[in-house]
Motif scaffolding. Sequence first.
Motif, PDB file in Angstrom:
ATOM      1  N   SER A 149      27.453  17.819  16.765  1.00  0.00           N
ATOM      2  CA  SER A 149      28.168  18.916  16.109  1.00  0.00           C
ATOM      3  C   SER A 149      28.164  20.150  17.001  1.00  0.00           C
ATOM      4  O   SER A 149      27.172  20.421  17.682  1.00  0.00           O
ATOM      5  N   PRO A 150      29.244  20.921  16.999  1.00  0.00           N
ATOM      6  CA  PRO A 150      29.274  22.171  17.786  1.00  0.00           C
ATOM      7  C   PRO A 150      28.198  23.120  17.330  1.00  0.00           C
ATOM      8  O   PRO A 150      27.839  23.156  16.144  1.00  0.00           O
ATOM      9  N   ALA A 151      27.656  23.886  18.252  1.00  0.00           N
ATOM     10  CA  ALA A 151      26.641  24.867  17.910  1.00  0.00           C
ATOM     11  C   ALA A 151      27.260  26.071  17.229  1.00  0.00           C
ATOM     12  O   ALA A 151      28.444  26.401  17.451  1.00  0.00           O
TER      13      ALA A 151
ATOM     14  N   PHE B 134      26.587  23.282  25.256  1.00  0.00           N
ATOM     15  CA  PHE B 134      26.456  22.599  26.534  1.00  0.00           C
ATOM     16  C   PHE B 134      25.357  21.544  26.445  1.00  0.00           C
ATOM     17  O   PHE B 134      24.351  21.738  25.757  1.00  0.00           O
ATOM     18  N   VAL B 135      25.556  20.430  27.145  1.00  0.00           N
ATOM     19  CA  VAL B 135      24.525  19.399  27.250  1.00  0.00           C
ATOM     20  C   VAL B 135      24.222  19.182  28.731  1.00  0.00           C
ATOM     21  O   VAL B 135      25.093  19.363  29.589  1.00  0.00           O
ATOM     22  N   LEU B 136      22.998  18.794  29.016  1.00  0.00           N
ATOM     23  CA  LEU B 136      22.582  18.571  30.386  1.00  0.00           C
ATOM     24  C   LEU B 136      22.855  17.118  30.774  1.00  0.00           C
ATOM     25  O   LEU B 136      22.367  16.191  30.119  1.00  0.00           O
TER      26      LEU B 136
ATOM     27  N   ASP C  87      27.790  30.104  16.545  1.00  0.00           N
ATOM     28  CA  ASP C  87      27.798  31.298  17.416  1.00  0.00           C
ATOM     29  C   ASP C  87      26.399  31.905  17.447  1.00  0.00           C
ATOM     30  O   ASP C  87      25.718  32.020  16.425  1.00  0.00           O
ATOM     31  N   GLY C  88      25.985  32.311  18.624  1.00  0.00           N
ATOM     32  CA  GLY C  88      24.688  32.965  18.756  1.00  0.00           C
ATOM     33  C   GLY C  88      23.564  32.032  19.085  1.00  0.00           C
ATOM     34  O   GLY C  88      22.433  32.478  19.287  1.00  0.00           O
ATOM     35  N   ASP C  89      23.849  30.692  19.141  1.00  0.00           N
ATOM     36  CA  ASP C  89      22.789  29.739  19.455  1.00  0.00           C
ATOM     37  C   ASP C  89      22.399  29.750  20.928  1.00  0.00           C
ATOM     38  O   ASP C  89      21.336  29.282  21.286  1.00  0.00           O
ATOM     39  N   LEU C  90      23.252  30.286  21.787  1.00  0.00           N
ATOM     40  CA  LEU C  90      22.973  30.292  23.209  1.00  0.00           C
ATOM     41  C   LEU C  90      22.826  31.711  23.719  1.00  0.00           C
ATOM     42  O   LEU C  90      23.691  32.558  23.495  1.00  0.00           O
ATOM     43  N   LYS C  91      21.716  31.975  24.415  1.00  0.00           N
ATOM     44  CA  LYS C  91      21.509  33.282  25.015  1.00  0.00           C
ATOM     45  C   LYS C  91      22.018  33.266  26.439  1.00  0.00           C
ATOM     46  O   LYS C  91      21.691  32.381  27.214  1.00  0.00           O
TER      47      LYS C  91
ATOM     48  N   LEU D  29      30.594  20.464  25.497  1.00  0.00           N
ATOM     49  CA  LEU D  29      30.968  19.335  24.636  1.00  0.00           C
ATOM     50  C   LEU D  29      32.476  19.107  24.655  1.00  0.00           C
ATOM     51  O   LEU D  29      32.943  17.972  24.575  1.00  0.00           O
ATOM     52  N   SER D  30      33.236  20.180  24.785  1.00  0.00           N
ATOM     53  CA  SER D  30      34.699  20.067  24.770  1.00  0.00           C
ATOM     54  C   SER D  30      35.255  19.479  26.065  1.00  0.00           C
ATOM     55  O   SER D  30      36.421  19.094  26.121  1.00  0.00           O
ATOM     56  N   GLN D  31      34.409  19.399  27.119  1.00  0.00           N
ATOM     57  CA  GLN D  31      34.864  18.902  28.423  1.00  0.00           C
ATOM     58  C   GLN D  31      34.320  17.510  28.754  1.00  0.00           C
ATOM     59  O   GLN D  31      34.507  17.025  29.874  1.00  0.00           O
ATOM     60  N   LEU D  32      33.674  16.865  27.808  1.00  0.00           N
ATOM     61  CA  LEU D  32      33.060  15.572  28.085  1.00  0.00           C
ATOM     62  C   LEU D  32      34.073  14.522  28.526  1.00  0.00           C
ATOM     63  O   LEU D  32      33.747  13.613  29.289  1.00  0.00           O
ATOM     64  N   GLY D  33      35.312  14.652  28.042  1.00  0.00           N
ATOM     65  CA  GLY D  33      36.345  13.677  28.380  1.00  0.00           C
ATOM     66  C   GLY D  33      36.713  13.644  29.848  1.00  0.00           C
ATOM     67  O   GLY D  33      37.353  12.702  30.319  1.00  0.00           O
TER      68      GLY D  33
END
Length: 381
Positions: free
Chosen positions: A372-374, A252-254, A376-380, A352-356
């Motif tokens: 680049s996609p993160a 996810f990006v802000l 697995d496990g990068d987000l808590k 990132l997959s919904q930016l369009g």
Amino acid sequence: MSKTLINTFSKKLITWHGVSGRSGLPWQGNQDPYAVWVSEIMLQQTQVATVLERYPRFMKRFPTVKKLAAADIDEVLAEWAGLGYYSRARNLHVCAKQVMQEFSGKFPSDPILLERLKGIGRSTAGAIAAFAFRERAAILDANVKRIFARLFAVEGAIQDKAVNDRLWQLATDLLPSQSENMPVYTQALMDFGATWCTARKPVCIGIEKKCPFAKDCQANLSDQVLALPQKTLKAKSPEFDCDMLLVRAGNFVLLQKRPSKAIWGGLWSLPESPWRPRTERAHKSAQGLKALLSITLLEENISGLLKSFKGLKQGNQIKHIFTHRRLWMQIWELSSSNTVEFSNSNLKWVSLSQLGRYGLPQPVKVLLLGLSPARDGDLKN
């Protein structure tokens, strides 16, 4: 003005178009005022090659004025992304609602009524009336101004009201007498300015083609073709710096929605600082994470964010050239341990997959699509 030229101009131009005019463009020959309107707005400040690609796509997504009026503004801006001058997209959306509410979904044929609609100026109103309703309505875009300024040796800057008024009078006087000729005449006028009577390389200064108005054109006869029309000198474009915050929480990006009346108005972008005049070539680094958050996320609890945001890293600096200014965007990269909630509805975490699905400024879109996609496990959670 020569009466002979008044009587022959439209006939000569229509004859020229039959041989040398453009054909096969997706918006040509269409009498649907909605389709004409969309093409005219899109072509105002965008190259034909770009519109050739984007116009069919836009019409497929919003095939009718009803569909466009009912769409969410974010959908419209997302489809418009990359075309620039986003006020055009916002005006399209407002205008579609006007047509539905004030005219029961049907564009008026009267250019005076058309001009009252959001985002439709006098020339665009004339084009819609001529193409869709065969009204004897004049147009006067930049290409047409150039044709008439040269043909009649109209001196003075075309931005001046007196000069503009004279050009409008010429545009009206030269209209064909038969309304059924209006669509082809209007298209011919646009094509002649775009392909033959061009700003830098009109055919009359070459030897390959002969202009049908070579013996009538006052600029050609007086060797002033490249000197007309006259333009006021442009001041040097101002330059600015700003900081942009790229915060990632896994995939996810802000994003932050920009004010509707700002540059890139209504688009979703990265949180940014106020622009400051670029007085030095060297960009000054942000003074720590807390200071950066304070100027980009003004209404938020900075102390709370400091617990989740970490790893401040100076990223690339991106230069973007607008028509009237230049901007250097310093990217500052951060990671977040989770998608923290914000009190401001203009702040949103987007996958990132919904930016369009979101309208993004082109340089920001290019930056985000390159992430680049993160793992697995990068987000808590």
